[in-house]
Design a protein around this motif. Structure first.
Motif, mmCIF file in Angstrom:
data_model
loop_
_atom_site.group_PDB
_atom_site.id
_atom_site.type_symbol
_atom_site.label_atom_id
_atom_site.label_comp_id
_atom_site.label_asym_id
_atom_site.label_seq_id
_atom_site.Cartn_x
_atom_site.Cartn_y
_atom_site.Cartn_z
ATOM 1 N N ASP A 1 0.680 -0.997 0.118
ATOM 2 C CA ASP A 1 -0.013 0.015 -0.120
ATOM 3 C C ASP A 1 0.866 1.481 -0.015
ATOM 4 O OD1 ASP A 1 -2.321 -1.350 0.268
ATOM 5 O OD2 ASP A 1 -2.289 -1.415 2.296
ATOM 6 N N VAL A 2 1.896 1.186 0.898
ATOM 7 C CA VAL A 2 2.842 2.422 0.996
ATOM 8 C C VAL A 2 3.448 2.734 -0.340
ATOM 9 C CG1 VAL A 2 4.864 3.263 2.271
ATOM 10 C CG2 VAL A 2 2.954 2.056 3.516
ATOM 11 N N ALA A 3 4.225 1.331 -0.911
ATOM 12 C CA ALA A 3 4.839 1.505 -2.185
ATOM 13 C C ALA A 3 3.951 2.132 -3.120
ATOM 14 C CB ALA A 3 5.155 0.115 -2.569
ATOM 15 N N ALA A 4 2.787 1.699 -3.398
ATOM 16 C CA ALA A 4 1.663 2.157 -4.468
ATOM 17 C C ALA A 4 1.518 3.755 -4.148
ATOM 18 C CB ALA A 4 0.315 1.334 -4.222
ATOM 19 N N GLU A 5 1.291 4.087 -3.048
ATOM 20 C CA GLU A 5 0.900 5.595 -2.614
ATOM 21 C C GLU A 5 2.183 6.222 -3.074
ATOM 22 O OE1 GLU A 5 -1.136 8.820 -1.602
ATOM 23 O OE2 GLU A 5 -1.818 6.750 -1.120
ATOM 24 N N ALA A 6 3.449 5.678 -2.787
ATOM 25 C CA ALA A 6 4.676 6.559 -2.949
ATOM 26 C C ALA A 6 5.003 6.469 -4.695
ATOM 27 C CB ALA A 6 5.622 6.204 -2.296
ATOM 28 N N GLY A 7 4.345 5.370 -5.254
ATOM 29 C CA GLY A 7 4.609 5.482 -6.807
ATOM 30 C C GLY A 7 6.029 4.595 -7.042
ATOM 31 N N LEU A 8 6.318 3.831 -6.113
ATOM 32 C CA LEU A 8 7.570 2.846 -5.972
ATOM 33 C C LEU A 8 7.217 1.658 -6.021
ATOM 34 C CD1 LEU A 8 9.244 5.088 -3.261
ATOM 35 C CD2 LEU A 8 9.936 5.291 -5.670
ATOM 36 N N THR A 9 8.253 0.547 -6.238
ATOM 37 C CA THR A 9 8.109 -0.962 -6.041
ATOM 38 C C THR A 9 8.138 -1.271 -4.556
ATOM 39 O OG1 THR A 9 10.303 -1.171 -6.176
ATOM 40 C CG2 THR A 9 9.074 -1.182 -8.311
#
Length: 201
Positions: free
Chosen positions: A35-43
């Motif tokens: 969830d955090v990765a998706a929010e940050a636009g990262l893997t």
């Protein structure tokens, strides 16, 4: 090398900002590093490169955002203020900063209302208890100094006064987070002034 370090630091901040949003929406238990990765636009791998797991990410977010608040509040303890003035400024600034800084407010809301105590978070919880104990002792020491300086009533119990002061801030903080309309800057100053009058000689 410098650019690489700067980019890494920027990515780390990007992850922390994303974690703040995700934990605010979902709470600690329901949130995932994906969830955090998706929010940050990262893997997810990029998140793992900076943090070993969700607990470490949470601890970094809370610790670093609280450290910023501590820097702001430290000004209240300047030697240029008398002990009673320091107590008044510490209480007032603690609550005014809560109203002024949305990020600090969000982190407090996460820790108070959206985090279940799990074994992986126990060390951080114990640190929070230790921090509260240090705060109580610091205020108690200010009360003792105020008594010695003749500005605080000698009948005042330093430990009881310190516990009351810290409870005032913690209670008002919870109240503000639940209903921001109940405590504006004017109400905060009146509340703190009422408490300080009870200490004054």
């Amino acid at each position: 090398m410098r650019r690489t370090k700067e980019e890494a630091a920027a990515t780390r901040e990007q992850i922390l900002d994303a974690a703040l949003l995700v934990f605010s929406r979902k709470g600690y238990s329901a949130a995932t590093l994906q969830d955090v990765a998706a929010e940050a636009g990262l893997t997810r791998g990029a998140v793992y490169w900076h943090f070993k797991g969700k607990a470490e990410l949470y601890a970094a977010l809370v610790g670093e955002r609280f450290a910023k608040a501590s820097e702001v509040l430290a000004e209240a303890l300047s030697p240029r203020y008398s002990p009673l003035e320091s107590i008044e400024r510490l209480l007032t600034r603690s609550l005014e900063y809560l109203e002024q800084d949305a990020e600090y407010r969000a982190v407090l809301s996460i820790t108070l209302f959206k985090t279940e105590l799990t074994p992986e978070l126990e060390p951080g919880f114990q640190q929070k208890i230790a921090s509260q104990r240090r705060l109580v002792e610091m205020v108690a020491d200010l009360v003792r100094k105020g008594i010695a300086a003749g500005e605080i009533d000698r009948a005042t119990d330093p430990k009881a006064a310190a516990l009351a002061a810290v409870s005032l801030v913690n209670g008002a903080t919870a109240l503000h987070l639940m209903d921001p309309t109940m405590l504006d800057s004017r109400a905060v100053r009146r509340m703190v002034a009422t408490f300080v009058r009870g200490l004054r000689r």
